[in-house]
Design an enzyme around this catalytic site. Structure first.
Site, mmCIF file in Angstrom:
data_model
loop_
_atom_site.group_PDB
_atom_site.id
_atom_site.type_symbol
_atom_site.label_atom_id
_atom_site.label_comp_id
_atom_site.label_asym_id
_atom_site.label_seq_id
_atom_site.Cartn_x
_atom_site.Cartn_y
_atom_site.Cartn_z
ATOM 1 N N GLY A 1 9.855 58.539 6.884
ATOM 2 C CA GLY A 1 10.079 58.622 5.452
ATOM 3 C C GLY A 1 10.303 60.061 5.054
ATOM 4 N N CYS B 1 7.880 59.995 13.080
ATOM 5 C CA CYS B 1 8.270 61.033 12.127
ATOM 6 C C CYS B 1 7.183 61.258 11.070
ATOM 7 C CB CYS B 1 9.631 60.737 11.514
ATOM 8 S SG CYS B 1 10.345 62.183 10.696
ATOM 9 N N GLY C 1 9.900 63.692 2.816
ATOM 10 C CA GLY C 1 8.980 64.497 2.035
ATOM 11 C C GLY C 1 7.799 65.094 2.752
ATOM 12 N N HIS D 1 13.023 60.549 16.377
ATOM 13 C CA HIS D 1 13.398 59.183 16.016
ATOM 14 C C HIS D 1 13.906 58.395 17.229
ATOM 15 C CE1 HIS D 1 12.994 59.429 11.640
ATOM 16 N NE2 HIS D 1 13.247 60.713 11.835
ATOM 17 N N GLY E 1 11.389 68.153 8.020
ATOM 18 C CA GLY E 1 11.181 69.519 7.573
ATOM 19 C C GLY E 1 9.744 69.991 7.726
ATOM 20 N N ASN F 1 15.066 64.425 12.099
ATOM 21 C CA ASN F 1 15.384 64.674 10.699
ATOM 22 C C ASN F 1 14.076 64.897 9.942
ATOM 23 O OD1 ASN F 1 16.899 64.983 8.388
ATOM 24 N ND2 ASN F 1 16.877 62.802 7.926
ATOM 25 N N GLN G 1 3.060 62.670 11.287
ATOM 26 C CA GLN G 1 2.401 63.658 10.435
ATOM 27 C C GLN G 1 1.214 63.038 9.691
ATOM 28 O OE1 GLN G 1 5.747 64.836 8.048
ATOM 29 N NE2 GLN G 1 6.860 65.614 9.824
ATOM 30 N N GLU H 1 14.192 55.277 17.492
ATOM 31 C CA GLU H 1 15.010 54.147 17.039
ATOM 32 C C GLU H 1 16.466 54.540 16.821
ATOM 33 O OE1 GLU H 1 14.238 56.293 13.268
ATOM 34 O OE2 GLU H 1 13.082 55.920 15.090
#
Length: 188
Positions: A48, A75, A50, A160, A119, A117, A79, A162
């Site tokens: 997801g 991902c 943010g 990722h 940050g 992908n 975290q 997938e």
């Protein structure tokens, strides 16, 4: 599998279904007791967008689930699990984006080219090394790409799998989660 939807990619659900799993997708704000009442064999925390620290309810769900169900995260899920285990995350200067990031799987002693992908990254020094270990490392900058708990059936990856960086290069991660669920079925 109970899938906590923080922005889950359809291919994750397709892979689980293709491996014979029945997925029940729940909104990210679903309390753990409601998830646990569904009697899933395992819990998956999705990717997801943010800042992971902003999803306090999902972190709480993860805290309550650790030790009660097998858990896999991808991902943002990686975290969230790190935060639930008492760690910290930090914002990367440039982030990791693209489909050609080399990652060392230190458990299986192999390198894979991954899609990424994100940050934010897990600060492994903030986690208790007696309880949590690194399982994958980004070879470009040595950041944490995966972790697992040493005594509970919990693991996660930052990249990722997938996204199929190779036809089936990372399918083993989904298969390992299924093996964890089978091993711990019924609270074993």
């Amino acid at each position: 599998i109970a899938v906590v939807d923080c922005g889950v990619k359809w291919n994750i659900l397709r892979i689980f279904a293709g491996l014979g799993c029945e997925c029940h997708v729940v909104p990210s704000a679903t309390p753990f007791e409601k998830i646990f009442a569904m009697k899933p064999d395992g819990l998956f925390f999705s990717n997801g967008p943010g800042d992971p620290a902003a999803v306090v309810s999902v972190i709480q769900t993860a805290k309550e689930a650790i030790g009660r169900l097998p858990i896999f995260g991808i991902c943002l899920g990686n975290q969230i699990l790190a935060l639930a285990l008492g760690g910290r995350t930090y914002k990367l200067k440039f982030g990791h984006h693209g489909a050609n990031h080399p990652v060392m799987d230190v458990i299986h002693d192999r390198i894979g080219i991954t899609s990424q992908n994100h940050g934010f990254c897990v600060d492994m020094d903030s986690l208790d090394s007696d309880a949590v270990e690194v399982i994958c490392v980004n070879l470009n900058d040595q950041t944490v790409e995966g972790l697992r708990h040493k005594s509970h059936p919990v693991f996660a990856v930052q990249h990722h799998p997938e996204a199929a960086p190779g036809p089936h290069d990372a399918r083993y991660l989904f298969e390992e989660f299924i093996q964890l669920m089978e091993k711990h079925k019924g609270g074993k």
